[in-house]
Motif scaffolding. Structure first.
Motif, PDB file in Angstrom:
ATOM      1  N   LYS A  31      19.364  31.354  54.913  1.00 31.20           N
ATOM      2  CA  LYS A  31      18.451  32.505  54.892  1.00 31.20           C
ATOM      3  C   LYS A  31      17.071  32.177  54.347  1.00 31.20           C
ATOM      4  O   LYS A  31      16.311  33.068  53.991  1.00 31.20           O
ATOM      5  N   GLN A  32      16.737  30.879  54.277  1.00 32.89           N
ATOM      6  CA  GLN A  32      15.365  30.531  53.898  1.00 32.89           C
ATOM      7  C   GLN A  32      14.391  31.072  54.943  1.00 32.89           C
ATOM      8  O   GLN A  32      13.325  31.605  54.617  1.00 32.89           O
ATOM      9  N   VAL A  33      14.767  30.923  56.215  1.00 30.95           N
ATOM     10  CA  VAL A  33      14.022  31.566  57.295  1.00 30.95           C
ATOM     11  C   VAL A  33      14.613  32.954  57.475  1.00 30.95           C
ATOM     12  O   VAL A  33      15.771  33.103  57.852  1.00 30.95           O
ATOM     13  N   ASN A  34      13.837  33.976  57.178  1.00 29.82           N
ATOM     14  CA  ASN A  34      14.330  35.353  57.226  1.00 29.82           C
ATOM     15  C   ASN A  34      13.255  36.261  57.808  1.00 29.82           C
ATOM     16  O   ASN A  34      12.202  35.788  58.254  1.00 29.82           O
ATOM     17  N   LEU A  36      18.348  37.520  60.999  1.00 26.22           N
ATOM     18  CA  LEU A  36      17.617  37.175  62.207  1.00 26.22           C
ATOM     19  C   LEU A  36      18.571  36.879  63.366  1.00 26.22           C
ATOM     20  O   LEU A  36      19.697  36.416  63.157  1.00 26.22           O
ATOM     21  N   VAL A  37      18.094  37.151  64.569  1.00 29.37           N
ATOM     22  CA  VAL A  37      18.753  36.740  65.803  1.00 29.37           C
ATOM     23  C   VAL A  37      17.733  35.924  66.590  1.00 29.37           C
ATOM     24  O   VAL A  37      16.602  36.376  66.800  1.00 29.37           O
ATOM     25  N   PHE A  38      18.128  34.720  67.003  1.00 26.90           N
ATOM     26  CA  PHE A  38      17.269  33.849  67.802  1.00 26.90           C
ATOM     27  C   PHE A  38      17.826  33.753  69.224  1.00 26.90           C
ATOM     28  O   PHE A  38      19.045  33.635  69.414  1.00 26.90           O
ATOM     29  N   TRP A  39      16.943  33.745  70.216  1.00 30.72           N
ATOM     30  CA  TRP A  39      17.343  33.534  71.607  1.00 30.72           C
ATOM     31  C   TRP A  39      16.124  33.083  72.409  1.00 30.72           C
ATOM     32  O   TRP A  39      14.988  33.239  71.975  1.00 30.72           O
ATOM     33  N   GLY A  40      16.379  32.503  73.573  1.00 27.57           N
ATOM     34  CA  GLY A  40      15.296  32.033  74.423  1.00 27.57           C
ATOM     35  C   GLY A  40      15.219  32.796  75.717  1.00 27.57           C
ATOM     36  O   GLY A  40      16.165  33.472  76.134  1.00 27.57           O
ATOM     37  N   THR A  41      14.085  32.656  76.412  1.00 29.56           N
ATOM     38  CA  THR A  41      13.871  33.338  77.691  1.00 29.56           C
ATOM     39  C   THR A  41      13.414  32.332  78.747  1.00 29.56           C
ATOM     40  O   THR A  41      12.821  31.301  78.421  1.00 29.56           O
ATOM     41  N   PRO A  42      13.658  32.636  80.029  1.00 32.14           N
ATOM     42  CA  PRO A  42      13.168  31.754  81.095  1.00 32.14           C
ATOM     43  C   PRO A  42      11.651  31.623  81.102  1.00 32.14           C
ATOM     44  O   PRO A  42      11.115  30.627  81.600  1.00 32.14           O
ATOM     45  N   GLU A  43      10.949  32.619  80.581  1.00 33.72           N
ATOM     46  CA  GLU A  43       9.491  32.539  80.521  1.00 33.72           C
ATOM     47  C   GLU A  43       9.004  31.508  79.507  1.00 33.72           C
ATOM     48  O   GLU A  43       7.795  31.268  79.389  1.00 33.72           O
ATOM     49  N   ALA A  79      12.714  35.531  67.847  1.00 30.83           N
ATOM     50  CA  ALA A  79      13.547  35.968  66.725  1.00 30.83           C
ATOM     51  C   ALA A  79      13.334  37.456  66.523  1.00 30.83           C
ATOM     52  O   ALA A  79      12.206  37.956  66.592  1.00 30.83           O
ATOM     53  N   ALA A  80      14.444  38.166  66.284  1.00 30.75           N
ATOM     54  CA  ALA A  80      14.384  39.603  66.044  1.00 30.75           C
ATOM     55  C   ALA A  80      15.146  39.948  64.785  1.00 30.75           C
ATOM     56  O   ALA A  80      16.038  39.209  64.348  1.00 30.75           O
ATOM     57  N   ASP A  81      14.787  41.081  64.196  1.00 32.51           N
ATOM     58  CA  ASP A  81      15.535  41.644  63.079  1.00 32.51           C
ATOM     59  C   ASP A  81      16.941  41.990  63.583  1.00 32.51           C
ATOM     60  O   ASP A  81      17.100  42.751  64.528  1.00 32.51           O
ATOM     61  N   ALA A  82      17.963  41.430  62.956  1.00 32.46           N
ATOM     62  CA  ALA A  82      19.335  41.597  63.443  1.00 32.46           C
ATOM     63  C   ALA A  82      19.810  43.039  63.356  1.00 32.46           C
ATOM     64  O   ALA A  82      20.719  43.438  64.094  1.00 32.46           O
ATOM     65  N   LYS A  83      19.238  43.824  62.470  1.00 31.08           N
ATOM     66  CA  LYS A  83      19.671  45.215  62.298  1.00 31.08           C
ATOM     67  C   LYS A  83      18.953  46.178  63.230  1.00 31.08           C
ATOM     68  O   LYS A  83      19.534  47.179  63.656  1.00 31.08           O
ATOM     69  N   THR A  84      17.677  45.870  63.537  1.00 29.24           N
ATOM     70  CA  THR A  84      16.874  46.834  64.289  1.00 29.24           C
ATOM     71  C   THR A  84      16.470  46.369  65.682  1.00 29.24           C
ATOM     72  O   THR A  84      16.132  47.188  66.532  1.00 29.24           O
ATOM     73  N   GLY A  85      16.472  45.053  65.915  1.00 27.00           N
ATOM     74  CA  GLY A  85      16.031  44.536  67.191  1.00 27.00           C
ATOM     75  C   GLY A  85      14.528  44.331  67.295  1.00 27.00           C
ATOM     76  O   GLY A  85      14.032  43.903  68.340  1.00 27.00           O
ATOM     77  N   LYS A  86      13.786  44.575  66.236  1.00 25.70           N
ATOM     78  CA  LYS A  86      12.343  44.369  66.261  1.00 25.70           C
ATOM     79  C   LYS A  86      12.044  42.869  66.361  1.00 25.70           C
ATOM     80  O   LYS A  86      12.488  42.081  65.537  1.00 25.70           O
ATOM     81  N   VAL A  87      11.282  42.480  67.380  1.00 33.17           N
ATOM     82  CA  VAL A  87      10.905  41.080  67.540  1.00 33.17           C
ATOM     83  C   VAL A  87       9.875  40.727  66.472  1.00 33.17           C
ATOM     84  O   VAL A  87       8.826  41.358  66.367  1.00 33.17           O
ATOM     85  N   VAL A  88      10.180  39.711  65.677  1.00 37.92           N
ATOM     86  CA  VAL A  88       9.325  39.357  64.535  1.00 37.92           C
ATOM     87  C   VAL A  88       8.665  37.988  64.692  1.00 37.92           C
ATOM     88  O   VAL A  88       7.831  37.606  63.858  1.00 37.92           O
ATOM     89  N   TRP A  89       9.048  37.234  65.736  1.00 38.26           N
ATOM     90  CA  TRP A  89       8.443  35.906  65.930  1.00 38.26           C
ATOM     91  C   TRP A  89       8.763  35.422  67.331  1.00 38.26           C
ATOM     92  O   TRP A  89       9.816  35.757  67.889  1.00 38.26           O
TER      93      TRP A  89
END
Length: 583
Positions: free
Chosen positions: A56-59, A499-506, A511-521
């Motif tokens: 959780k250093q990266v949060n 955090l939730v991390f995932w990639g896109t074809p674009e 990375a998004a807030d795992a509780k709310t889904g707000k993209v933070v990075w």
């Protein structure tokens, strides 16, 4: 003086020996990999496949400072799809690439330590691009599968071949793309090639030597075998009853390929493999459920016996492979497993018995069934949305076409989801698309495509195809979603940093807030991300890595959807990130 020098040399030698012994990967280390913050020892970041890190250093507060630490290019002209998950051990990153290549990199700097490039014969028949999804680590070996259906074990230090074993005949349509897993000292692997009428199976080998220990077919009617140290085979039980769920001789070329590999739970002692679509696609030729196609099978690792099975799509007519990962977790005091199936439904089964606990759609539109009966465990089929029997037509060449959702590329495909024990939610890379599909006459021919169907994939919405969704496995509710214009084809990771991390074809790693889904990075990697990210910690610094390189099944099979993403560029590289220094 000489005695003191000898003693000192012996001490140094013992120290080196102890260090080397400590460096090898043991079964205990693999069993506890999910809690290991300093290394990534398995596909799934733990044999259970949760893809959750306690780091959780990266949060949500610090992630804005996440910047590239290094990047490494696979080089050459061999780009295509890059679906690999890296594994990290003893300061080295081992990452596979397209065309059956594997690299060892310095995990701190990205410097190439060695490369092994498997020599592929002419005539390989990979269904869905020349991908590889990763390697397994055991002892001082790194082991991966190849497109010509072989397993190769390399010395982690120098890349030299320690052992090499053939899985099956690539000329009959067999291939291998999945990352192996290690359980009870055994290397567990599946096979690819369901579109060529192969017979799916799970194999167990001695991870140190490659010696075959047992095989378990995933088409009902085939025999399993146990092998002694001299390679002598003994029948260890038939997989179900011949012709019980398959008519005639179709079980002999029944498909049900185990092409995505499996997971393992040391608490149940069971390995969980998904079996793919039955062959051929034309379901009118194969009346019956066609076990164990489009199913989850739970196998006793010690014996190779199927302890339970659950069929997600009986008599599959839509290519709804059941290979998607079965991830074990705790719910209401029970050990259960979650699976987001190609057919658009999310299933929760008892991990010990297979009893269905819950099932609900995780996509917005399913036309082939209007629900899953929790009492019987069977889908409520919509008969008119099954492709028509070609023999019923006037010319006998093409059955009536139907529009089906999801399309055969699935509500979720090869891209692995993640589970967080903190939020108690699954994070599912879902896709909203459908297809026009029809059946055609077909006969088996060795090494030839064995479909008996035609199809065109079509998007369902103008504004998005992919959607990362947070799913509550208990209530069946979608708690939040992040839509994406192109289909999602890369995996997911979640962390204790919320955090939730995932990639896109674009090309973005997000990375998004795992509780709310707000993209933070987010960060642009330069090519599409169709691989799952990982994270680890070295000298108090947390790192995040992902492989970038557009490809896979979508541009090859995507129909109208492929036209919408034909502007995306291919690539082949590893990106590693860390927090920027605040000084």
């Amino acid at each position: 003086m000489k005695l003191k020098l000898l003693a000192a040399l012996m001490a140094v030698g013992m120290g080196v020996g102890n260090q080397a012994a400590h460096a090898v990967v043991t079964q205990e280390m693999v069993d506890n990999a999910a809690g290991d913050t300093k290394e990534v020892l398995t596909w799934g970041m733990g044999n259970e496949g949760q893809r959750y890190s306690p780091l959780k250093q990266v949060n949500t507060d610090t992630v804005k400072r996440l910047v590239p630490a290094w990047s490494f290019s696979f080089g050459g002209e061999k780009q295509r799809g890059q679906e690999s998950q890296p594994v990290i051990h003893n300061g080295k990153m081992f990452v596979t690439a397209s065309y059956s290549r594997i690299y060892a990199l310095d995990a701190a700097t990205g410097q190439k330590l060695w490369k092994y490039e498997h020599r592929l014969p002419e005539g390989i028949m990979p269904c869905c691009d020349v991908v590889n999804r990763g390697a397994a680590l055991f002892d001082n070996l790194v082991i991966f599968a190849t497109l010509d259906a072989q397993l190769v074990a390399l010395n982690q230090d120098n890349g030299e071949v320690v052992w090499k074993e053939k899985i099956d005949d690539y000329r009959a349509g067999y291939s291998a793309t999945a990352a192996p897993i290690v359980a009870n000292g055994l290397l567990l692997t599946g096979v690819s090639g369901g579109e060529f009428g192969v017979v799916g199976r799970v194999e167990a080998r001695d991870a140190k030597t490659g010696r075959l220990v047992w095989t378990r077919p995933t088409v009902e009617g085939h025999m399993g075998y146990t092998y002694d140290k001299d390679g002598k085979a003994t029948e260890n039980g038939i997989s179900g009853e011949t012709n019980k769920s398959w008519p005639g001789d179709l079980w002999k070329t029944g498909g049900a390929a185990t092409w995505l590999g499996g997971t393992y739970d040391k608490r149940t002692g069971l390995a969980y493999f998904g079996a793919g679509n039955p062959a051929p696609w034309n379901s009118h030729l194969r009346k019956g459920d066609n076990l164990f196609s489009s199913s989850t099978v739970a196998i006793d690792v010690k014996t190779g016996q199927i302890k339970w099975h659950y069929q997600n799509t009986p008599n599959d007519s839509w290519d709804f492979d059941g290979v998607n990962e079965f991830i074990t977790f705790d719910m209401d005091g029970k050990r259960v497993g979650g699976k987001a199936d190609r057919n658009g439904y999310f299933y929760v089964n008892d991990a010990t018995t297979g009893k269905l606990i819950n099932a609900f759609p995780f996509v917005r539109k399913t036309t082939w069934a209007n629900g899953i009966d929790l009492k019987t465990g069977r889908p409520n089929f919509v008969p008119e949305n099954r492709p028509g029997d070609p023999t019923a037509g006037a010319d006998g060449k093409k059955g009536s076409a139907v529009f089906a959702a999801p399309g055969f590329l699935g509500g979720k495909n090869q891209m692995p989801m993640a589970y967080s024990p903190d939020t108690k939610m699954f994070y599912v890379p879902a896709n909203e698309w459908g297809m026009e599909i029809w059946n055609e006459p077909i006969a088996y021919k060795k090494g030839a495509a064995y479909l008996g169907a035609g199809f065109t994939i079509k998007p369902l919405n103008e504004d998005y195809i992919g959607a990362l969704r947070a799913v509550d496995p208990k209530s069946g509710k979608i708690m939040w979603e992040v839509k994406n214009n192109a289909p999602l084809w890369g995996g997911v990771m979640t962390t204790a940093g919320n955090l939730v991390f995932w990639g896109t074809p674009e090309g973005f790693l997000k990375a998004a807030d795992a509780k709310t889904g707000k993209v933070v990075w987010q960060f642009q990697t330069g090519s599409g991300v169709v691989a799952p990210p990982v994270t680890w910690q070295k000298d108090g610094q947390q790192f995040v890595a992902v492989v970038s390189g557009w490809g896979g099944a979508v541009p090859l099979w995507g129909g109208d959807v492929a036209k919408r993403v034909n502007f995306l560029e291919q690539g082949g590289s590893v990106w590693v990130f860390k927090l920027a220094d605040t000084k």
